[in-house]
Design a protein around this motif. Sequence first.
Motif, mmCIF file in Angstrom:
data_model
loop_
_atom_site.group_PDB
_atom_site.id
_atom_site.type_symbol
_atom_site.label_atom_id
_atom_site.label_comp_id
_atom_site.label_asym_id
_atom_site.label_seq_id
_atom_site.Cartn_x
_atom_site.Cartn_y
_atom_site.Cartn_z
ATOM 1 N N ARG A 1 6.294 -2.734 9.790
ATOM 2 C CA ARG A 1 6.778 -2.733 8.240
ATOM 3 C C ARG A 1 6.803 -3.967 7.629
ATOM 4 O O ARG A 1 6.021 -4.176 6.425
ATOM 5 N N ILE A 2 7.164 -5.038 8.344
ATOM 6 C CA ILE A 2 7.371 -6.369 7.690
ATOM 7 C C ILE A 2 5.828 -7.074 7.865
ATOM 8 O O ILE A 2 5.439 -7.702 6.904
ATOM 9 N N CYS A 3 5.065 -6.900 9.046
ATOM 10 C CA CYS A 3 3.948 -7.638 9.035
ATOM 11 C C CYS A 3 2.698 -6.994 8.650
ATOM 12 O O CYS A 3 1.836 -7.864 8.206
ATOM 13 N N ILE A 4 2.257 -5.787 8.339
ATOM 14 C CA ILE A 4 1.143 -5.132 8.061
ATOM 15 C C ILE A 4 0.826 -5.655 6.840
ATOM 16 O O ILE A 4 0.027 -6.065 6.378
ATOM 17 N N PRO A 5 1.584 -5.536 5.593
ATOM 18 C CA PRO A 5 1.517 -5.956 4.360
ATOM 19 C C PRO A 5 1.152 -7.481 4.278
ATOM 20 O O PRO A 5 0.440 -7.834 3.226
ATOM 21 N N GLN A 6 1.452 -8.435 5.240
ATOM 22 C CA GLN A 6 1.252 -9.954 5.259
ATOM 23 C C GLN A 6 -0.357 -10.244 5.317
ATOM 24 O O GLN A 6 -0.526 -11.238 5.086
ATOM 25 N N PHE B 1 -10.365 -8.768 24.837
ATOM 26 C CA PHE B 1 -10.301 -8.617 23.283
ATOM 27 C C PHE B 1 -10.958 -7.794 22.487
ATOM 28 O O PHE B 1 -10.594 -7.099 21.531
ATOM 29 N N GLU B 2 -12.237 -7.228 22.844
ATOM 30 C CA GLU B 2 -12.980 -6.508 22.227
ATOM 31 C C GLU B 2 -12.359 -4.793 22.519
ATOM 32 O O GLU B 2 -12.601 -4.035 21.471
ATOM 33 N N ILE B 3 -11.537 -4.563 23.402
ATOM 34 C CA ILE B 3 -10.955 -3.375 23.698
ATOM 35 C C ILE B 3 -9.878 -3.022 22.400
ATOM 36 O O ILE B 3 -9.929 -1.999 21.693
ATOM 37 N N GLY B 4 -8.915 -4.030 22.179
ATOM 38 C CA GLY B 4 -7.852 -3.752 21.306
ATOM 39 C C GLY B 4 -8.427 -3.870 19.933
ATOM 40 O O GLY B 4 -7.785 -3.546 18.866
ATOM 41 N N TRP B 5 -9.563 -4.785 19.760
ATOM 42 C CA TRP B 5 -10.094 -4.898 18.233
ATOM 43 C C TRP B 5 -10.364 -3.669 17.727
ATOM 44 O O TRP B 5 -10.232 -3.396 16.584
ATOM 45 N N ASN B 6 -10.768 -2.713 18.306
ATOM 46 C CA ASN B 6 -11.179 -1.458 17.790
ATOM 47 C C ASN B 6 -10.117 -0.258 17.785
ATOM 48 O O ASN B 6 -10.537 0.978 17.178
ATOM 49 N N ILE B 7 -9.028 -0.739 17.957
ATOM 50 C CA ILE B 7 -7.807 0.193 18.119
ATOM 51 C C ILE B 7 -6.787 -0.209 16.863
ATOM 52 O O ILE B 7 -6.139 -1.345 17.225
ATOM 53 N N LYS B 8 -6.390 0.312 15.856
ATOM 54 C CA LYS B 8 -5.615 -0.304 14.809
ATOM 55 C C LYS B 8 -4.318 0.654 14.572
ATOM 56 O O LYS B 8 -4.657 1.692 14.096
ATOM 57 N N THR B 9 -3.161 0.304 14.924
ATOM 58 C CA THR B 9 -2.063 1.081 14.940
ATOM 59 C C THR B 9 -1.018 0.401 13.973
ATOM 60 O O THR B 9 -0.959 -0.552 13.807
ATOM 61 N N ASP C 1 -6.202 -7.864 6.631
ATOM 62 C CA ASP C 1 -7.008 -7.424 7.733
ATOM 63 C C ASP C 1 -6.362 -6.272 8.438
ATOM 64 O O ASP C 1 -6.948 -5.739 9.071
ATOM 65 N N ASP C 2 -4.797 -6.137 8.290
ATOM 66 C CA ASP C 2 -4.129 -5.456 8.775
ATOM 67 C C ASP C 2 -3.889 -3.937 7.882
ATOM 68 O O ASP C 2 -2.848 -3.230 8.517
ATOM 69 N N ALA C 3 -4.615 -3.848 6.786
ATOM 70 C CA ALA C 3 -4.255 -2.626 6.178
ATOM 71 C C ALA C 3 -4.337 -1.226 6.650
ATOM 72 O O ALA C 3 -3.730 -0.322 6.170
ATOM 73 N N MET D 1 0.850 -1.305 -0.082
ATOM 74 C CA MET D 1 0.026 0.032 0.012
ATOM 75 C C MET D 1 0.921 1.096 0.106
ATOM 76 O O MET D 1 1.630 1.471 0.990
ATOM 77 N N LYS D 2 0.640 2.049 -1.058
ATOM 78 C CA LYS D 2 1.530 3.289 -1.154
ATOM 79 C C LYS D 2 0.859 4.363 -0.213
ATOM 80 O O LYS D 2 -0.502 4.757 -0.476
ATOM 81 N N PHE D 3 1.765 5.095 0.560
ATOM 82 C CA PHE D 3 0.864 6.250 1.540
ATOM 83 C C PHE D 3 1.431 7.542 0.917
ATOM 84 O O PHE D 3 2.594 8.069 1.166
ATOM 85 N N HIS D 4 0.544 8.197 0.240
ATOM 86 C CA HIS D 4 0.952 9.521 -0.520
ATOM 87 C C HIS D 4 1.105 10.487 0.692
ATOM 88 O O HIS D 4 0.695 10.510 1.746
ATOM 89 N N LYS D 5 2.162 11.443 0.399
ATOM 90 C CA LYS D 5 2.895 12.300 1.571
ATOM 91 C C LYS D 5 2.152 13.204 2.029
ATOM 92 O O LYS D 5 1.925 13.624 2.918
ATOM 93 N N LYS D 6 0.951 13.853 1.226
ATOM 94 C CA LYS D 6 -0.101 14.612 1.554
ATOM 95 C C LYS D 6 -0.890 13.933 2.537
ATOM 96 O O LYS D 6 -1.575 14.366 3.614
ATOM 97 N N GLN D 7 -1.167 12.690 2.283
ATOM 98 C CA GLN D 7 -2.188 11.764 3.237
ATOM 99 C C GLN D 7 -1.527 11.643 4.418
ATOM 100 O O GLN D 7 -2.288 11.742 5.476
ATOM 101 N N ALA D 8 -0.248 11.558 4.403
ATOM 102 C CA ALA D 8 0.652 11.254 5.520
ATOM 103 C C ALA D 8 0.609 12.453 6.467
ATOM 104 O O ALA D 8 0.610 12.164 7.731
#
Length: 338
Positions: A257-262, A229-237, A265-267, A1-8
């Motif tokens: 960096r290694i894990c998110i692209p795999q 489980f329900e607490i962390g489920w709603n927070i994506k970092t 669900d972690d997009a 996933m490419k993250f545009h600089k303006k979006q960042a």
Amino acid sequence: MKFHKKQALAAALSFAMIGFLASCAMSDKAKETAGEKAAIIFDSDIGPDYDDAGAIALLHALADSGEAKILATIASNKYEGIAAVLNVFNTYFKRPDIPIGVPKGAGVDMRDSQHWTDSILARYPHAIKSNSEAEDAVTLYRKVLAGQPDQSVTIVTVGFLTNLANLLNSKGDDISPLSGKELVTQKVKLLVSMAGKFPEGREFNVYCDSTASIAAFENWPTKVIYSGFEIGWNIKTGLPLSTNESIQNSPVKDVFRICIPQSPDDAQGRMSWDETAVLVAVRGYEPYYTLQGGKIKVAPNGSNTWDSSGSGQDYLVEKMPPQQVQSVIEQLMAHQPK
């Protein structure tokens, strides 16, 4: 996933504003205790998932800000190399001498499928090379607790409950004449555990060693707060961290960096189960959450229910919007060592 600089940039500004508002919302009670330094024992399976990396980074950030003192980092998992993984993070954050413990008896032996542990061990310095160089987990618990003032230690567990069950079952020895349960009663003021799903469910940390979970939670003698489980489920970092070009040579960034692209669900980032437990262990549950009192009941298959007529235990209930808690966690995870 490419993250545009303006979006960042827009995302960074948004997170900063939310974080500012969250800090402004700090309760009077939290402000009164803000000067206290939490004495923390961190107990983690440090894999097979990777939110553990965010949790230990958050803990070191809070130590650098003067909010926490890290007494020990202890593994509840026992794959070969886990002690070295803990040492990588402690060394990166310039605390290479934090004592490390590993279960030396029976326990879960489970690696990460994303191979982030192998990757950071190959790239970053660590004085500990094998688990044999780390102390037995229960022995380390007993040493650390025996040396602390009464009612002063907070234990935060973000993995299996193996060590806690074994600690409670330990006998008096040369370290302390007290049994494990007596030592915990005397020295520990709070246990914060990422465990369970509330008011009922079946959660990984609990069912992987359900025998230990039952023994630990039924017999734990101090106050317990569960981050379910329900607490962390709603927070994506982790996504902003993984794309932050100003952060280089960071094992924390590398893990995300290694894990998110795999995983699709972690997009938008990884669910933040472990980070929420550390946040609450150090800063307290307010202003982020409220508490529901009672006591957990764990079945032999690792599923759990909640007995609202019980006492001495609580689980977290959302109060602050998850996006605001997410912003707080993102900022702490991006912290660079002093």
